[in-house]
Write a protein that holds these residues in place. Structure first.
Motif, PDB file in Angstrom:
ATOM      1  N   UNK A  58     -75.714 -20.243  13.241  1.00  0.00           N
ATOM      2  CA  UNK A  58     -74.696 -20.418  12.337  1.00  0.00           C
ATOM      3  C   UNK A  58     -73.508 -19.444  12.164  1.00  0.00           C
ATOM      4  N   UNK A  59     -73.596 -18.450  12.945  1.00  0.00           N
ATOM      5  CA  UNK A  59     -72.248 -17.338  13.070  1.00  0.00           C
ATOM      6  C   UNK A  59     -71.088 -18.052  13.529  1.00  0.00           C
ATOM      7  N   UNK A  60     -70.094 -17.582  12.929  1.00  0.00           N
ATOM      8  CA  UNK A  60     -68.779 -18.281  13.266  1.00  0.00           C
ATOM      9  C   UNK A  60     -68.080 -17.295  14.283  1.00  0.00           C
ATOM     10  N   UNK A  61     -67.661 -17.668  15.589  1.00  0.00           N
ATOM     11  CA  UNK A  61     -67.318 -16.848  16.467  1.00  0.00           C
ATOM     12  C   UNK A  61     -65.868 -17.370  17.111  1.00  0.00           C
ATOM     13  N   UNK A  62     -65.164 -16.666  17.223  1.00  0.00           N
ATOM     14  CA  UNK A  62     -63.701 -17.116  17.913  1.00  0.00           C
ATOM     15  C   UNK A  62     -63.804 -16.537  19.402  1.00  0.00           C
ATOM     16  N   UNK A  63     -63.468 -17.476  20.618  1.00  0.00           N
ATOM     17  CA  UNK A  63     -63.710 -17.370  22.132  1.00  0.00           C
ATOM     18  C   UNK A  63     -62.120 -17.605  22.238  1.00  0.00           C
ATOM     19  N   UNK A  64     -61.695 -16.716  23.342  1.00  0.00           N
ATOM     20  CA  UNK A  64     -60.432 -16.673  23.794  1.00  0.00           C
ATOM     21  C   UNK A  64     -60.741 -17.086  25.241  1.00  0.00           C
ATOM     22  N   UNK A  65     -59.846 -17.907  25.952  1.00  0.00           N
ATOM     23  CA  UNK A  65     -60.135 -18.477  26.969  1.00  0.00           C
ATOM     24  C   UNK A  65     -58.887 -18.317  27.787  1.00  0.00           C
ATOM     25  N   UNK A  66     -59.051 -17.984  29.086  1.00  0.00           N
ATOM     26  CA  UNK A  66     -57.791 -17.841  30.242  1.00  0.00           C
ATOM     27  C   UNK A  66     -58.392 -18.230  31.420  1.00  0.00           C
ATOM     28  N   UNK A  67     -57.646 -19.487  32.106  1.00  0.00           N
ATOM     29  CA  UNK A  67     -57.894 -20.056  33.184  1.00  0.00           C
ATOM     30  C   UNK A  67     -59.382 -20.747  33.153  1.00  0.00           C
ATOM     31  N   UNK A  68     -59.546 -21.230  32.068  1.00  0.00           N
ATOM     32  CA  UNK A  68     -60.827 -21.850  31.761  1.00  0.00           C
ATOM     33  C   UNK A  68     -62.147 -20.734  31.737  1.00  0.00           C
ATOM     34  N   UNK A  69     -61.888 -19.738  31.945  1.00  0.00           N
ATOM     35  CA  UNK A  69     -62.930 -18.607  31.569  1.00  0.00           C
ATOM     36  C   UNK A  69     -62.763 -17.811  30.443  1.00  0.00           C
ATOM     37  N   UNK A  70     -63.933 -17.822  29.666  1.00  0.00           N
ATOM     38  CA  UNK A  70     -63.925 -17.004  28.290  1.00  0.00           C
ATOM     39  C   UNK A  70     -63.613 -15.532  28.710  1.00  0.00           C
ATOM     40  N   UNK A  71     -62.552 -14.887  27.949  1.00  0.00           N
ATOM     41  CA  UNK A  71     -62.114 -13.571  28.356  1.00  0.00           C
ATOM     42  C   UNK A  71     -62.478 -12.467  27.010  1.00  0.00           C
ATOM     43  N   UNK A  72     -62.451 -12.949  25.958  1.00  0.00           N
ATOM     44  CA  UNK A  72     -62.825 -12.358  24.882  1.00  0.00           C
ATOM     45  C   UNK A  72     -63.631 -13.047  23.648  1.00  0.00           C
ATOM     46  N   UNK A  73     -64.421 -12.509  22.924  1.00  0.00           N
ATOM     47  CA  UNK A  73     -64.967 -13.143  21.653  1.00  0.00           C
ATOM     48  C   UNK A  73     -64.652 -12.359  20.550  1.00  0.00           C
ATOM     49  N   UNK A 178     -71.805 -19.676  30.961  1.00  0.00           N
ATOM     50  CA  UNK A 178     -71.848 -21.216  31.540  1.00  0.00           C
ATOM     51  C   UNK A 178     -70.677 -21.801  31.097  1.00  0.00           C
ATOM     52  N   UNK A 179     -70.044 -21.383  29.759  1.00  0.00           N
ATOM     53  CA  UNK A 179     -68.810 -21.990  29.438  1.00  0.00           C
ATOM     54  C   UNK A 179     -67.686 -21.885  30.227  1.00  0.00           C
ATOM     55  N   UNK A 180     -67.567 -20.742  31.122  1.00  0.00           N
ATOM     56  CA  UNK A 180     -66.572 -20.538  32.284  1.00  0.00           C
ATOM     57  C   UNK A 180     -66.950 -21.244  33.691  1.00  0.00           C
ATOM     58  N   UNK A 181     -66.384 -20.500  34.636  1.00  0.00           N
ATOM     59  CA  UNK A 181     -66.665 -21.309  35.589  1.00  0.00           C
ATOM     60  C   UNK A 181     -68.094 -20.819  36.505  1.00  0.00           C
ATOM     61  N   UNK A 182     -68.908 -19.931  35.800  1.00  0.00           N
ATOM     62  CA  UNK A 182     -70.337 -19.733  36.436  1.00  0.00           C
ATOM     63  C   UNK A 182     -70.376 -19.013  37.635  1.00  0.00           C
ATOM     64  N   UNK A 183     -69.294 -18.150  37.988  1.00  0.00           N
ATOM     65  CA  UNK A 183     -69.184 -17.341  39.193  1.00  0.00           C
ATOM     66  C   UNK A 183     -70.218 -16.120  38.875  1.00  0.00           C
ATOM     67  N   UNK A 184     -70.510 -15.536  40.066  1.00  0.00           N
ATOM     68  CA  UNK A 184     -71.430 -14.218  40.184  1.00  0.00           C
ATOM     69  C   UNK A 184     -70.751 -13.190  40.047  1.00  0.00           C
ATOM     70  N   UNK A 185     -71.385 -12.238  39.646  1.00  0.00           N
ATOM     71  CA  UNK A 185     -71.036 -10.865  39.534  1.00  0.00           C
ATOM     72  C   UNK A 185     -70.459 -10.392  40.953  1.00  0.00           C
ATOM     73  N   UNK A 186     -69.371  -9.625  41.007  1.00  0.00           N
ATOM     74  CA  UNK A 186     -68.892  -8.970  42.076  1.00  0.00           C
ATOM     75  C   UNK A 186     -69.710  -7.781  42.402  1.00  0.00           C
ATOM     76  N   UNK A 187     -69.641  -7.353  43.582  1.00  0.00           N
ATOM     77  CA  UNK A 187     -70.621  -6.170  44.224  1.00  0.00           C
ATOM     78  C   UNK A 187     -69.484  -4.953  44.105  1.00  0.00           C
ATOM     79  N   UNK A 188     -69.771  -4.038  43.078  1.00  0.00           N
ATOM     80  CA  UNK A 188     -69.070  -2.745  43.197  1.00  0.00           C
ATOM     81  C   UNK A 188     -69.787  -1.785  43.403  1.00  0.00           C
ATOM     82  N   UNK A 189     -69.284  -0.743  44.180  1.00  0.00           N
ATOM     83  CA  UNK A 189     -70.021   0.356  44.702  1.00  0.00           C
ATOM     84  C   UNK A 189     -70.167   1.306  43.395  1.00  0.00           C
ATOM     85  N   UNK A 190     -71.201   1.900  43.056  1.00  0.00           N
ATOM     86  CA  UNK A 190     -71.192   3.283  41.860  1.00  0.00           C
ATOM     87  C   UNK A 190     -70.180   4.191  42.298  1.00  0.00           C
TER      88      UNK A 190
END
Length: 599
Positions: A58-73, A178-190
């Motif tokens: 029941x918590x109210x949350x604001x989600x900001x979308x860019x290019x159909x992907x959530x970028x901030x909440x 899941x509300x975005x494009x459901x892409x996978x995480x990139x592989x970034x070397x430590x």
């Protein structure tokens, strides 16, 4: 927060003034972003939307979308980045690493406990309680979760790395992702810093004579005591040990032994469910590393569990998927597929197979075979013997779904279209319906009077004017015939699977090839959890004849076993006696060659 589905309240576009205000708020919340990154993050012309949602609590949350992907909440005027944002700006938040199997638990709504946090050689980032942090998986800098620290760095170390370390707000694979494009995480070397050792040494010198603070060194024999906490590092990994001081003999142990000890120490703080999850992960990686070869693929998931993972289970322990957080083996494999360790496909209707394994995946390469197991001997095991001994016939139960035409007959008991019932449940419902409506024929109780509902549901149009009574057996058989056929298959150690239609029997045929040669063809083995390749190998050894796996004509994914000669006698013995499959699920046994009379 987003482990369960949320409800969208509104969706509106962000206009110029609101866009500028958002950019200002982002700059204040994340000062690490440069001016160019801010402009890229909150663009001037690209489409930006703001969505108002309610979480499952029941918590109210604001989600900001860019290019159909959530970028901030935004929650209570505080901004948080999503994993989509952190994949573009991975250094936006201080990051803490955990083991890949932990991700599934975080996505399910669990918080990150300190025993599951990996201590790096360069030390933890310095954070205070309430600091917004990113969670990464070992070996990949791409964040998979956004969390708030419940302790400062010093408090984590002082607590002996026990207790809750981070309150998780959002994860990769949750409903916000899941509300975005459901892409996978990139592989970034430590990121590896050359000055890590130097900084650690300088920190130790600065803190001499002051309140003890744990520091990190790449010297494998160096450790710093803080009360009853001892920190020990080896092979570039810092490992938290118990209260007793480490002697020289323990300092010479390998990192693998130390990791095992850490896991044993953390055992007390883990629930039975977490321990079962860890056991499944251990047996999973052990089986992939030592048991499965590329030539085994595609491999039935039931065979992989039964014949490979079970054999990798340590003595005194038993795999039970129902006692894990996954509850279903398919969900466990889905988690591993999300981590790109393997790929699972449904080659046959309702039957999943492992079709691809990435043996170069860091998690497989890094897995160390536990003591008591020999990877060399495991690879040389006779797979056909293991599978033959381990196979257990599935439990198959016919079920029935309520069809549209039959709804009037079942709606009084609360069943709707698609409700699934067993034959005994159908029988009881029909009997109760007849008795409740007083439809038993008074002159002959073996008959049931047909009322309007029974007439519409069970009689054909040509019969409706002719039939006024039905025998009990006829009534029940007509009812079952008009329901949607289903069946439930339960493989050993797995959750039941419900499939549409009647299960196809194992089909055995004898075909004639050139030169009057006969071959025996076996289909549908996969439906019963039998690996066609395994059956072919066993038959080849038993009858000393060539056996091959060939595609089923007209099907791209299904395969059949083909063996020279009429081998139905051997097949019958194997399927009926050794595998204990019921005869009604095997078709074609009558085609066995007639045995000659004994003289």
């Amino acid at each position: 927060m987003f482990s369960r589905a949320f409800r969208v309240r509104s969706n509106t576009a962000i206009k110029g003034s609101d866009r500028r205000k958002l950019r200002t708020d982002v700059a204040a919340a994340f000062p690490n972003l440069s001016a160019e990154q801010l402009t890229e993050f909150i663009p001037n012309k690209e489409e930006l939307n703001v969505i108002k949602i309610y979480s499952h609590k029941g918590e109210a949350v604001t989600v900001y979308m860019n290019n159909r992907n959530p970028i901030l909440f935004e929650i209570e005027k505080a901004l948080y980045p999503t994993v989509y944002t952190l994949w573009v700006y991975p250094d936006l938040l201080p990051a803490f690493s955990t083991w890949p199997p932990v991700l599934q638990k975080l996505a399910g709504g669990a918080d990150l406990m300190l025993p599951g946090v990996v201590v790096p050689s360069s030390g933890f980032p310095q954070v205070e309680r309430g600091t917004l942090c990113a969670v990464t998986l070992l070996g990949n800098r791409a964040p998979v979760a956004v969390a708030v620290a419940t302790m400062s760095t010093a408090e984590m170390l002082a607590a002996g790395m026990k207790g809750k370390g981070f309150a998780v707000l959002h994860t990769y694979t949750d409903h916000l992702w899941e509300y975005g494009d459901k892409s996978y995480p990139p592989t970034l070397a430590p990121v590896v810093t050359d000055s890590a050792e130097k900084e650690s040494t300088e920190d130790e010198e600065e803190m001499e004579g002051k309140e003890p603070v744990v520091s990190f060194s790449t010297d494998p024999l160096q450790h710093v005591d803080m009360g009853d906490l001892s920190l020990k590092e080896r092979d570039g990994s810092a490992i938290l040990m118990g209260k007793e001081k480490l002697d020289e003999n323990r300092a010479a142990e390998t990192a693998e032994d130390a990791n095992t000890e850490v896991q044993q120490e953390a055992e007390d703080s883990r629930t039975p469910q977490e321990q079962m999850d860890a056991l499944f992960n251990q047996c999973f990686f052990h089986a992939l590393k030592c048991k499965v070869k590329k030539s085994d693929l595609p491999l039935l998931t039931s065979t992989f569990l039964r014949s490979h993972m079970f054999s990798c289970c340590p003595a005194g322990q038993q795999l039970d998927i129902k006692k894990s957080s996954y509850k279903k083996f398919s969900k466990f494999l889905q988690c591993m597929q999300h981590q790109k360790i393997l790929q699972v496909k449904e080659l046959n209707k309702g039957v999943e197979s492992i079709v691809e394994v990435d043996w170069k995946h860091p998690d497989i390469k890094a897995f160390a075979v536990p003591e008591g197991f020999s990877s060399a001997s495991a690879a040389q095991d006779s797979k056909s013997e293991d599978r033959e001994q381990a196979y257990r016939a599935p439990e198959i139960i016919p079920l029935y779904g309520v069809s549209t035409k039959m709804i009037p007959l079942f709606q009084e008991t609360g069943h709707r279209k698609g409700s699934i019932l067993s034959s005994s449940e159908v029988r009881n419902i029909i009997i109760n319906y007849v008795k409740t409506n007083e439809l038993v024929d008074e002159t002959n109780k073996n008959f049931v009077k047909v009322n309007a509902i029974l007439c519409d549901c069970l009689l054909d149009k040509s019969e409706q004017d002719e039939i006024s009574n039905l025998k009990w057996d006829d009534l029940l058989s007509r009812c079952l015939d008009r329901l949607q056929p289903l069946h439930q298959v339960t493989f050993f150690g797995q959750e039941p699977i419900v499939r549409k239609g009647n299960i196809e029997p194992i089909d055995i045929t004898v075909a004639q090839r050139s030169s009057n040669k006969k071959v025996t063809i076996i289909k549908n083995l996969e439906l019963y959890g039998l690996d066609p390749q395994c059956v072919a190998n066993i038959l080849q050894q038993k009858v000393q004849a060539s056996a091959t796996i060939t595609p089923v004509p007209g099907s791209k994914d299904r395969v059949q076993v083909q063996i020279q000669g009429n081998q139905i006698h051997h097949l019958a013995k194997m399927l009926l006696e050794e595998y204990q499959l019921p005869r009604k699920y095997i078709q074609g046994l009558e085609k066995a060659p007639k045995l000659g009379r004994k003289k």
